[in-house]
Design an enzyme around this catalytic site. Structure first.
Site, PDB file in Angstrom:
ATOM      1  N   ARG A 114       0.803  -1.234   0.000  1.00 41.36           N
ATOM      2  CA  ARG A 114       0.000   0.000   0.000  1.00 41.36           C
ATOM      3  C   ARG A 114       0.834   1.282   0.000  1.00 41.36           C
ATOM      4  O   ARG A 114       0.335   2.352   0.305  1.00 41.36           O
ATOM      5  CB  ARG A 114      -1.001   0.020   1.162  1.00 41.36           C
ATOM      6  N   LYS A 136       3.918  11.573 -10.985  1.00 42.29           N
ATOM      7  CA  LYS A 136       3.078  10.827 -11.921  1.00 42.29           C
ATOM      8  C   LYS A 136       3.811   9.545 -12.305  1.00 42.29           C
ATOM      9  O   LYS A 136       4.894   9.603 -12.878  1.00 42.29           O
ATOM     10  CB  LYS A 136       2.769  11.651 -13.164  1.00 42.29           C
ATOM     11  N   GLU A 178      11.262  18.088 -24.027  1.00 40.88           N
ATOM     12  CA  GLU A 178      10.514  18.323 -22.791  1.00 40.88           C
ATOM     13  C   GLU A 178      10.833  19.695 -22.196  1.00 40.88           C
ATOM     14  O   GLU A 178       9.964  20.345 -21.618  1.00 40.88           O
ATOM     15  CB  GLU A 178      10.807  17.216 -21.779  1.00 40.88           C
ATOM     16  N   LYS A 223       7.974  23.318 -13.187  1.00 41.55           N
ATOM     17  CA  LYS A 223       7.167  22.124 -12.910  1.00 41.55           C
ATOM     18  C   LYS A 223       6.801  22.049 -11.437  1.00 41.55           C
ATOM     19  O   LYS A 223       5.683  21.662 -11.082  1.00 41.55           O
ATOM     20  CB  LYS A 223       7.903  20.852 -13.341  1.00 41.55           C
ATOM     21  N   GLU A 233      -3.408  16.817 -11.385  1.00 45.83           N
ATOM     22  CA  GLU A 233      -3.712  17.157 -12.776  1.00 45.83           C
ATOM     23  C   GLU A 233      -5.201  17.354 -13.041  1.00 45.83           C
ATOM     24  O   GLU A 233      -5.775  16.795 -13.969  1.00 45.83           O
ATOM     25  CB  GLU A 233      -3.149  16.077 -13.724  1.00 45.83           C
ATOM     26  N   ARG A 237      -1.931  21.632 -14.336  1.00 44.48           N
ATOM     27  CA  ARG A 237      -0.874  20.660 -14.596  1.00 44.48           C
ATOM     28  C   ARG A 237      -1.038  19.981 -15.952  1.00 44.48           C
ATOM     29  O   ARG A 237      -0.062  19.502 -16.529  1.00 44.48           O
ATOM     30  CB  ARG A 237      -0.828  19.608 -13.478  1.00 44.48           C
ATOM     31  N   ASN A 241       1.337  18.590 -20.561  1.00 44.40           N
ATOM     32  CA  ASN A 241       1.138  17.572 -21.599  1.00 44.40           C
ATOM     33  C   ASN A 241       1.061  18.175 -23.001  1.00 44.40           C
ATOM     34  O   ASN A 241       0.607  17.506 -23.935  1.00 44.40           O
ATOM     35  CB  ASN A 241      -0.145  16.776 -21.317  1.00 44.40           C
ATOM     36  N   HIS A 244       1.785  16.029 -25.944  1.00 46.47           N
ATOM     37  CA  HIS A 244       1.714  14.628 -25.535  1.00 46.47           C
ATOM     38  C   HIS A 244       0.449  13.921 -26.009  1.00 46.47           C
ATOM     39  O   HIS A 244       0.459  12.700 -26.198  1.00 46.47           O
ATOM     40  CB  HIS A 244       1.818  14.524 -24.010  1.00 46.47           C
ATOM     41  N   HIS A 248       1.527  10.418 -27.564  1.00 51.23           N
ATOM     42  CA  HIS A 248       1.213   9.113 -26.996  1.00 51.23           C
ATOM     43  C   HIS A 248       0.613   8.176 -28.036  1.00 51.23           C
ATOM     44  O   HIS A 248       0.877   6.963 -28.030  1.00 51.23           O
ATOM     45  CB  HIS A 248       0.262   9.272 -25.810  1.00 51.23           C
ATOM     46  N   HIS A 261      10.605   8.805 -26.335  1.00 54.23           N
ATOM     47  CA  HIS A 261       9.441   9.592 -25.919  1.00 54.23           C
ATOM     48  C   HIS A 261       9.569  11.058 -26.331  1.00 54.23           C
ATOM     49  O   HIS A 261       8.639  11.650 -26.896  1.00 54.23           O
ATOM     50  CB  HIS A 261       9.257   9.477 -24.404  1.00 54.23           C
TER      51      HIS A 261
END
Length: 357
Positions: A114, A136, A178, A223, A233, A237, A241, A244, A248, A261
């Site tokens: 957990r 993330k 990035e 960031k 997000e 936030r 992306n 992205h 993706h 990436h």
């Protein structure tokens, strides 16, 4: 040695920038520690990092290298190693690698018993400016990228640009996408400084540039402020992306093998800019300025979409989409952005058609 503190509703942690490998910094676990890396990075740096770990026992888990291995099978390998060596809830996982390792270790540590603590030691430019900061974490599956995961903040991040000296030029270029992404949306002044950075084609000059570390630091500062405002997000936030949403799908359709990436993000940025120009939020001159910088960094914007309708339908698996509405992050000039969920299918298809010719 600059140290930034990221403060979220759930926790706070330091991001220590530069001089990790050659100072007396130690990573301390109250119990056991598990370092997770890949064969390439472990071969280069494991012997330098192991003496810096203070724990009852230290174990090592080596997972396969590459985005195509960022999946539940690799997570199971990490968890098996943790259970076999009897890690407990006071144990620590340590991510030693790039964005793939950072994402997987964050995820594995977040679900092991957990949730236990983890530390990130990012060894690529992409991971230093983006993946290692913000919590993330996740893996890919047949439906898309990072669709399985959670938010789990690290307890510390240690950044040293010396790791970048063993990167390929291709990997450095991917990281620059990035950096550019962050500056286009949040800081025109930093974007201007990025335009003056040495070309990565001359790797030594690039890494020795006095401008590099401040740009890495500025990326993390931006960031950090975004994450502090919006840890999960639900708003601002999402701007991180930019590019992205397209990238993706490109990565998934090319089975995570054709592009790194950051290379896919560069193509995604170009696609987002095409859409932004159509809608009037980005001028031709501003788009050209971004495109010129991508080209100078050796980031190719070209991509051919074979099936426009299939590409369009893949947008609905994007995590920002909701209530059957697609959400896109588009630049508002350089230094600003908008979150748009009011773009018609016809407008999106018109954008995609530029990449189907």
């Amino acid at each position: 040695m600059p140290t930034l503190t990221i403060q979220t509703l759930s926790t706070s942690y330091p991001v220590v920038i530069d001089e990790f490998l050659h100072n007396d910094t130690c990573i301390i676990s109250q119990s056991k520690a598990l370092i997770v890396s890949n064969p390439k990075v472990a071969g280069l740096y494991l012997h330098k990092v192991l003496p810096k770990i203070q724990a009852q026992e230290v174990f090592v888990c080596i997972v396969p290298d590459g985005e195509e291995h960022k999946n539940m099978q690799s997570i199971e390998q990490i968890l098996q190693c943790a259970f076999a060596n009897r890690l407990d809830r006071k144990s620590l996982m340590i991510a030693l690698g790039g964005g793939v390792i950072s994402d997987m270790v964050g995820f594995a540590s977040g679900i092991f018993e957990r949730g236990i603590s983890y530390v990130s030691i990012p060894t690529t430019l992409l991971a230093q400016v983006d993946a290692s900061v913000g919590g993330k974490c996740g893996v890919n599956n047949a439906y898309g990228k990072n669709l399985i995961g959670l938010f789990h903040q690290p307890s510390a991040v240690y950044i040293d640009k010396e790791f970048l000296r063993t990167l390929s030029t291709r990997e450095i270029k991917a990281g620059l996408a990035e950096v550019l992404k962050i500056f286009v949306c949040f800081d025109e002044q930093a974007f201007t400084k990025l335009e003056m950075l040495e070309s990565p084609e001359s790797k030594d000059a690039f890494l020795d540039s006095s401008a590099l570390l401040p740009l890495i630091q500025r990326s993390i500062e931006i960031k950090a402020k975004v994450v502090e405002q919006d840890e999960r997000e639900s708003g601002i936030r999402a701007a991180l992306n930019y590019g992205h949403t397209f990238a993706h799908i490109i990565e998934m359709q090319t089975h995570y093998k054709r592009f790194l990436h950051g290379q896919a993000v560069a193509i995604g940025i170009a696609m987002a800019n095409t859409l932004a120009q159509q809608l009037g939020s980005l001028s031709a001159a501003e788009s050209k300025r971004i495109s010129t910088l991508l080209a100078r960094f050796g980031l190719d914007e070209s991509y051919h979409i074979d099936d426009i309708e299939a590409f369009y339908q893949a947008f609905f698996l994007d995590k920002k989409s909701h209530s059957n509405k697609l959400c896109f992050i588009l630049p508002e000039g350089i230094g600003g952005f908008s979150l748009r969920d009011d773009i018609s299918k016809e407008q999106i298809i018109a954008c995609l058609q530029h990449y189907a010719r």
